[in-house]
Structures are given as C-alpha cells and as structure tokens.
Scaffold this active site. Structure first.
Site, PDB file in Angstrom:
ATOM      1  N   GLU A   1      -5.334  -4.794  10.705  1.00  0.00           N
ATOM      2  CA  GLU A   1      -4.267  -3.830  10.978  1.00  0.00           C
ATOM      3  C   GLU A   1      -4.534  -3.124  12.302  1.00  0.00           C
ATOM      4  O   GLU A   1      -5.353  -2.195  12.363  1.00  0.00           O
ATOM      5  CB  GLU A   1      -4.220  -2.772   9.868  1.00  0.00           C
ATOM      6  CG  GLU A   1      -3.941  -3.334   8.500  1.00  0.00           C
ATOM      7  CD  GLU A   1      -3.289  -2.296   7.594  1.00  0.00           C
ATOM      8  OE1 GLU A   1      -2.289  -2.637   6.973  1.00  0.00           O
ATOM      9  OE2 GLU A   1      -3.771  -1.154   7.533  1.00  0.00           O
TER      10      GLU A   1
ATOM     11  N   HIS B   1      -9.396   1.489   4.993  1.00  0.00           N
ATOM     12  CA  HIS B   1      -8.113   1.618   5.693  1.00  0.00           C
ATOM     13  C   HIS B   1      -8.312   2.557   6.884  1.00  0.00           C
ATOM     14  O   HIS B   1      -9.075   3.524   6.802  1.00  0.00           O
ATOM     15  CB  HIS B   1      -7.042   2.161   4.733  1.00  0.00           C
ATOM     16  CG  HIS B   1      -5.665   2.067   5.321  1.00  0.00           C
ATOM     17  ND1 HIS B   1      -5.199   2.984   6.244  1.00  0.00           N
ATOM     18  CD2 HIS B   1      -4.686   1.158   5.150  1.00  0.00           C
ATOM     19  CE1 HIS B   1      -3.985   2.627   6.601  1.00  0.00           C
ATOM     20  NE2 HIS B   1      -3.645   1.522   5.958  1.00  0.00           N
TER      21      HIS B   1
ATOM     22  N   GLY C   1       2.938   2.045  10.770  1.00  0.00           N
ATOM     23  CA  GLY C   1       3.967   3.058  10.570  1.00  0.00           C
ATOM     24  C   GLY C   1       4.735   3.416  11.832  1.00  0.00           C
ATOM     25  O   GLY C   1       5.458   4.407  11.866  1.00  0.00           O
TER      26      GLY C   1
ATOM     27  N   SER D   1       3.642  -2.388  10.346  1.00  0.00           N
ATOM     28  CA  SER D   1       5.082  -2.527  10.519  1.00  0.00           C
ATOM     29  C   SER D   1       5.618  -3.895  10.095  1.00  0.00           C
ATOM     30  O   SER D   1       6.518  -4.450  10.730  1.00  0.00           O
ATOM     31  CB  SER D   1       5.490  -2.190  11.957  1.00  0.00           C
ATOM     32  OG  SER D   1       5.182  -0.823  12.242  1.00  0.00           O
TER      33      SER D   1
ATOM     34  N   ASN E   1       0.883  -1.180   0.000  1.00  0.00           N
ATOM     35  CA  ASN E   1       0.000   0.000   0.000  1.00  0.00           C
ATOM     36  C   ASN E   1       0.914   1.221   0.000  1.00  0.00           C
ATOM     37  O   ASN E   1       1.483   1.557   1.034  1.00  0.00           O
ATOM     38  CB  ASN E   1      -0.904  -0.015   1.239  1.00  0.00           C
ATOM     39  CG  ASN E   1      -1.733   1.259   1.351  1.00  0.00           C
ATOM     40  OD1 ASN E   1      -1.813   2.046   0.405  1.00  0.00           O
ATOM     41  ND2 ASN E   1      -2.342   1.459   2.513  1.00  0.00           N
ATOM     42  N   TRP E   2       1.031   1.837  -1.148  1.00  0.00           N
ATOM     43  CA  TRP E   2       1.962   2.968  -1.263  1.00  0.00           C
ATOM     44  C   TRP E   2       1.448   4.230  -0.589  1.00  0.00           C
ATOM     45  O   TRP E   2       2.196   5.203  -0.443  1.00  0.00           O
ATOM     46  CB  TRP E   2       2.231   3.266  -2.742  1.00  0.00           C
ATOM     47  CG  TRP E   2       3.163   2.295  -3.403  1.00  0.00           C
ATOM     48  CD1 TRP E   2       3.841   1.262  -2.807  1.00  0.00           C
ATOM     49  CD2 TRP E   2       3.533   2.272  -4.784  1.00  0.00           C
ATOM     50  NE1 TRP E   2       4.603   0.606  -3.733  1.00  0.00           N
ATOM     51  CE2 TRP E   2       4.438   1.209  -4.958  1.00  0.00           C
ATOM     52  CE3 TRP E   2       3.191   3.050  -5.889  1.00  0.00           C
ATOM     53  CZ2 TRP E   2       5.002   0.908  -6.194  1.00  0.00           C
ATOM     54  CZ3 TRP E   2       3.747   2.751  -7.124  1.00  0.00           C
ATOM     55  CH2 TRP E   2       4.648   1.690  -7.268  1.00  0.00           C
ATOM     56  N   LYS E   3       0.171   4.234  -0.239  1.00  0.00           N
ATOM     57  CA  LYS E   3      -0.425   5.444   0.352  1.00  0.00           C
ATOM     58  C   LYS E   3      -0.167   6.627  -0.590  1.00  0.00           C
ATOM     59  O   LYS E   3      -0.189   6.445  -1.808  1.00  0.00           O
ATOM     60  CB  LYS E   3       0.106   5.659   1.772  1.00  0.00           C
ATOM     61  CG  LYS E   3      -0.075   4.376   2.613  1.00  0.00           C
ATOM     62  CD  LYS E   3       0.134   4.524   4.081  1.00  0.00           C
ATOM     63  CE  LYS E   3      -0.137   3.181   4.768  1.00  0.00           C
ATOM     64  NZ  LYS E   3      -0.041   3.203   6.216  1.00  0.00           N
TER      65      LYS E   3
ATOM     66  N   GLY F   1       2.830  -1.029   4.216  1.00  0.00           N
ATOM     67  CA  GLY F   1       2.998   0.363   3.835  1.00  0.00           C
ATOM     68  C   GLY F   1       4.451   0.681   3.563  1.00  0.00           C
ATOM     69  O   GLY F   1       4.980   0.443   2.476  1.00  0.00           O
ATOM     70  N   GLY F   2       5.131   1.225   4.567  1.00  0.00           N
ATOM     71  CA  GLY F   2       6.499   1.723   4.426  1.00  0.00           C
ATOM     72  C   GLY F   2       7.458   0.785   3.707  1.00  0.00           C
ATOM     73  O   GLY F   2       8.207   1.219   2.816  1.00  0.00           O
TER      74      GLY F   2
ATOM     75  N   GLU G   1      -6.631   4.884   7.974  1.00  0.00           N
ATOM     76  CA  GLU G   1      -6.376   6.303   7.666  1.00  0.00           C
ATOM     77  C   GLU G   1      -7.595   6.940   7.011  1.00  0.00           C
ATOM     78  O   GLU G   1      -7.908   8.103   7.258  1.00  0.00           O
ATOM     79  CB  GLU G   1      -5.119   6.417   6.773  1.00  0.00           C
ATOM     80  CG  GLU G   1      -3.863   6.121   7.574  1.00  0.00           C
ATOM     81  CD  GLU G   1      -2.720   5.505   6.781  1.00  0.00           C
ATOM     82  OE1 GLU G   1      -2.735   5.562   5.544  1.00  0.00           O
ATOM     83  OE2 GLU G   1      -1.805   4.946   7.424  1.00  0.00           O
TER      84      GLU G   1
HETATM   85  O1  LIG Z   1      -1.724  -0.412   4.637  1.00  0.00           O
HETATM   86  C1  LIG Z   1      -0.677  -0.615   5.260  1.00  0.00           C
HETATM   87  C2  LIG Z   1      -0.586  -0.351   6.648  1.00  0.00           C
HETATM   88  O2  LIG Z   1      -1.189   0.842   7.017  1.00  0.00           O
HETATM   89  C3  LIG Z   1       0.718  -0.653   7.299  1.00  0.00           C
HETATM   90  O3  LIG Z   1       1.634   0.390   7.128  1.00  0.00           O
HETATM   91  P1  LIG Z   1       3.158   0.138   7.625  1.00  0.00           P
HETATM   92  O4  LIG Z   1       3.603  -1.130   6.979  1.00  0.00           O
HETATM   93  O5  LIG Z   1       3.897   1.339   7.134  1.00  0.00           O
HETATM   94  O6  LIG Z   1       3.100   0.031   9.111  1.00  0.00           O
END
Ligand SMILES: O=C[C@H](O)COP(=O)(O)O
Length: 252
Positions: free
Chosen positions: A168, A96, A174, A214, A11-13, A235-236, A98
C-alpha cells in the site's frame, strides 16, 4: 500461471457499529461469495463476534485489524491473538501504515505480531509501502524491502507461504490517487523477489500479494490483470455492500 487464489479484503478501519456490520453482512451474503476468489472482511474488534456468527456457513472470512504480540498481560486496551482465535477470526491485518504512523508500530513490533498470529493460528495480512517523499526520492523498493525482510524475520518457509502481503503506497490511501497497475506490478514483483531471496522461489510463488490504495470496483480488474497482483486490500470502497460485492466480482 500461478495457483494463488485471489483475495479481496475489506478493511473497514474505524467504521461501523455492530448493527451496521450485521446489516452489511446480510446484504453481501451469497453475493460477495465468488468461486475462485477469497473474500475477507476486516472489521473493528467490537463487531467481530457478530460477524463471525453471521459468516457461519458462508465462504466469507472475518479478520481483525490489529493484534497485540503477547497472549495476555497488563496491556490495557489491547486484544491478543488468543482472544481473536477464540472468536473464530481467521485473518489479522498487521503493520497498516495508519498503525505505523499513529501508533508507533515499528518493523520490530510488526514482526512480533506476525509471530503472535502464527502462534495462535491466525493468518497475517502484512502491510508494507512507501510515503510520498520516499517515492519521490526513488526509495520505494528499498523501503518495501526493509519492511518485508523485517516482517518475515524468524518466520519459517511453511508459515511464510501463508502470509498475505499488502503493498500500500501511503500516498494512495484514501486519496483517490491510485498507483497505476504497472507501477503496482513493478513493486509487487520486486517484493516477491525479496521473499524469494529470504526463502526460495516456491515459497515466493505461494505468497499472495495484494495492492491497496484507492482500489474501487472500476479499477480492481486492472490490478488483478497483473502477473504478481493477487488481490486488493480495500478501505473506503469496502464500506458499502454493493461496492464490496463488485470488488469481489471484479477479482474473478
Ligand atoms: O487498508 C486499506 C487501505 O488503507 C486502502 O484504503 P482506501 O481503499 O480507502 O484507499
């Protein structure tokens, strides 16, 4: 032994321009393609046409990070399932944390988006998970149950079997503070039980449930070793080609 195919979704956000996305893809092509693991990149809307084109002839699927619940209309700034399907997108992330937190996405809206996805031939990745204070109050499973039941309302068993759920815990996103694999298994096993309660065991056994929060190349295998964990929403660590490739390899 389950027949569920592991699924790693990046998920690149709100990261990457079109040229950055295309350059990333050229580096993962042929590498983030591992037999027995499904590999998905969920990218910003602006990058989707170029990524769908780049992904032709590969086994990597492209996903969006949101969809509106109507097919079209006066909804300034929104993108519909019709438009995503037209592009050749396969998956869409829905609910999500967010989006729930910053864009007031309610359980009801999440459910409408799940229906809009199926109506347009897209596969939803539905996110559920508790806030830190809910975890501390011992409400983790209750929160996940409410969110899961709401998301699946009016969804047929055949559709439900195709849903991907991403558990999640919000405090793990994150932050570098990942849930232990045992804790994640405990909640994910519970969520599978919730799906069984809504439908039947066969449907629940077909649903793939990811852990997210994470996840890194060095801990993905630990999650994958748990009975009910079928992949990760990342994500990250999905933003760098080498790291993404390592995640897909680690899910074997
Ligand atoms: O969609 C992915 C998640 O929000 C996890 O993000 P993260 O891997 O940066 O903690």
């Amino acid at each position: 032994m389950s027949n569920r195919k592991p699924i790693i979704a990046g998920n690149w956000k709100m990261f990457k321009t079109v040229s950055e996305a295309v350059s990333f893809f050229s580096e993962i092509k042929g590498k983030a393609e591992v037999d027995g693991v499904e590999s998905v990149i969920c990218a910003p809307f602006t990058t989707l046409p170029a990524l769908v084109e780049a992904a032709k002839g590969t086994s990597i699927a492209i996903g969006a990070q949101n969809v509106h619940f109507e097919d079209n209309g006066a909804f300034t700034g929104e993108i519909s399932g019709v438009m995503l399907k037209d592009l050749g997108v396969k998956y869409v992330i829905i609910g999500h944390s967010e989006r729930r937190a910053y864009f007031a996405e309610s359980d009801e809206i999440v459910n409408k988006k799940v229906h809009a996805s199926f109506k347009n031939g897209l596969l939803p990745i539905v996110c559920v998970g508790e806030k830190l204070e809910e975890r501390e109050a011992g409400q983790t499973k209750d929160v996940c149950k409410v969110q899961t039941e709401a998301a699946f309302q009016g969804v047929s068993a055949a559709q439900a079997a195709e849903v991907v759920i991403a558990y999640e815990p919000i405090w793990a996103i994150g932050t570098g503070k990942s849930s232990t694999s045992e804790d994640a298994q405990d909640v994910i096993g519970y969520i599978r039980g919730v799906v069984a309660g809504l439908y039947d065991q066969a449907t629940a056994d077909a649903v793939r449930i990811q852990y997210g929060g994470s996840v890194k190349p060095n801990n993905v295998a630990e999650y994958m070793g748990q009975t009910d964990i079928d992949g990760a929403l990342v994500g990250g660590a999905s933003l760098e080609p080498a790291s993404y490739i390592a995640l897909v390899e680690g899910a074997k």
